[in-house]
Design an enzyme around this catalytic site. Structure first.
Site, PDB file in Angstrom:
ATOM      1  N   ASP A   1      -7.015  -0.739  -4.920  1.00  0.00           N
ATOM      2  CA  ASP A   1      -8.178  -0.426  -3.673  1.00  0.00           C
ATOM      3  C   ASP A   1      -9.101   1.004  -3.944  1.00  0.00           C
ATOM      4  O   ASP A   1     -10.115   0.549  -3.567  1.00  0.00           O
ATOM      5  CB  ASP A   1      -7.862  -0.188  -2.585  1.00  0.00           C
ATOM      6  CG  ASP A   1      -6.903  -1.236  -1.444  1.00  0.00           C
ATOM      7  OD1 ASP A   1      -6.950  -2.402  -1.610  1.00  0.00           O
ATOM      8  OD2 ASP A   1      -6.376  -1.033  -0.474  1.00  0.00           O
TER       9      ASP A   1
ATOM     10  N   ASP B   1       0.956  -0.933  -0.281  1.00  0.00           N
ATOM     11  CA  ASP B   1       0.134   0.058   0.069  1.00  0.00           C
ATOM     12  C   ASP B   1       1.000   1.413   0.061  1.00  0.00           C
ATOM     13  O   ASP B   1       1.742   1.165   0.713  1.00  0.00           O
ATOM     14  CB  ASP B   1      -1.010  -0.423   1.176  1.00  0.00           C
ATOM     15  CG  ASP B   1      -2.028  -1.235   1.460  1.00  0.00           C
ATOM     16  OD1 ASP B   1      -2.224  -1.093  -0.091  1.00  0.00           O
ATOM     17  OD2 ASP B   1      -2.755  -1.399   1.400  1.00  0.00           O
TER      18      ASP B   1
END
EC number: 3.4.23.36
Length: 153
Positions: free
Chosen positions: A126, A111
């Site tokens: 995402d 991430d």
């Protein structure tokens, strides 16, 4: 073809962005991309959204496979009518596959996208899942409106 092309593009952008982050930004480091709006902070997540289910990320691989199977089934049955629904499904599937690849290869997800004022850090997969949901809702609303108009309601 739209479904397949968009899905492949989403997976490619997601994977290349994660490869770039892993190669260019040491774990835990941050760079300002757009001061006051967007920064990249390299972290890893062994769980799901918001670091929930920490350590159990691989359990979401079968979920991603189920999503892909369901979308392919829905497409084959003609249930993904229109560009909005197909594009939404493609973004959703591309995001699910992108994160599943990380979970299978690394047992964690890379991430890095952090919006100023926002909570949490995410990746392109995402974002794609969120965009897919929004496009899917729009597609359903447009299809409903189109059916109502053709029925004279």
């Amino acid at each position: 073809m739209l479904l397949y092309i968009v899905t492949l593009l989403v997976v490619a952008v997601d994977q290349f962005s994660k490869i770039w982050i892993r190669a260019q930004l040491p774990l835990g480091d941050t760079i300002e991309v757009w001061p006051g709006v967007l920064r990249f902070t390299h972290i890893v997540n062994t769980g799901a959204a918001g670091s929930s289910f920490e350590g159990y990320g691989r359990l979401f691989v079968p979920v991603a496979i189920a999503v892909v199977i369901w979308v392919l089934y829905a497409k084959r049955k003609g249930q993904l009518e229109g560009a909005w629904l197909q594009t939404g499904a493609a973004f959703f599937v591309g995001g699910a596959v992108g994160n599943a690849i990380d979970r299978v290869l690394f047992n964690q997800v890379t991430d890095f996208i952090a919006w100023s004022g926002g909570r949490g850090i995410m990746n392109f997969a995402d974002l794609a899942i969120n965009i897919g949901v929004l496009l899917g809702i729009a597609g359903l609303l447009f299809a409903r409106r189109r059916r109502a108009a053709s029925a004279g309601l």
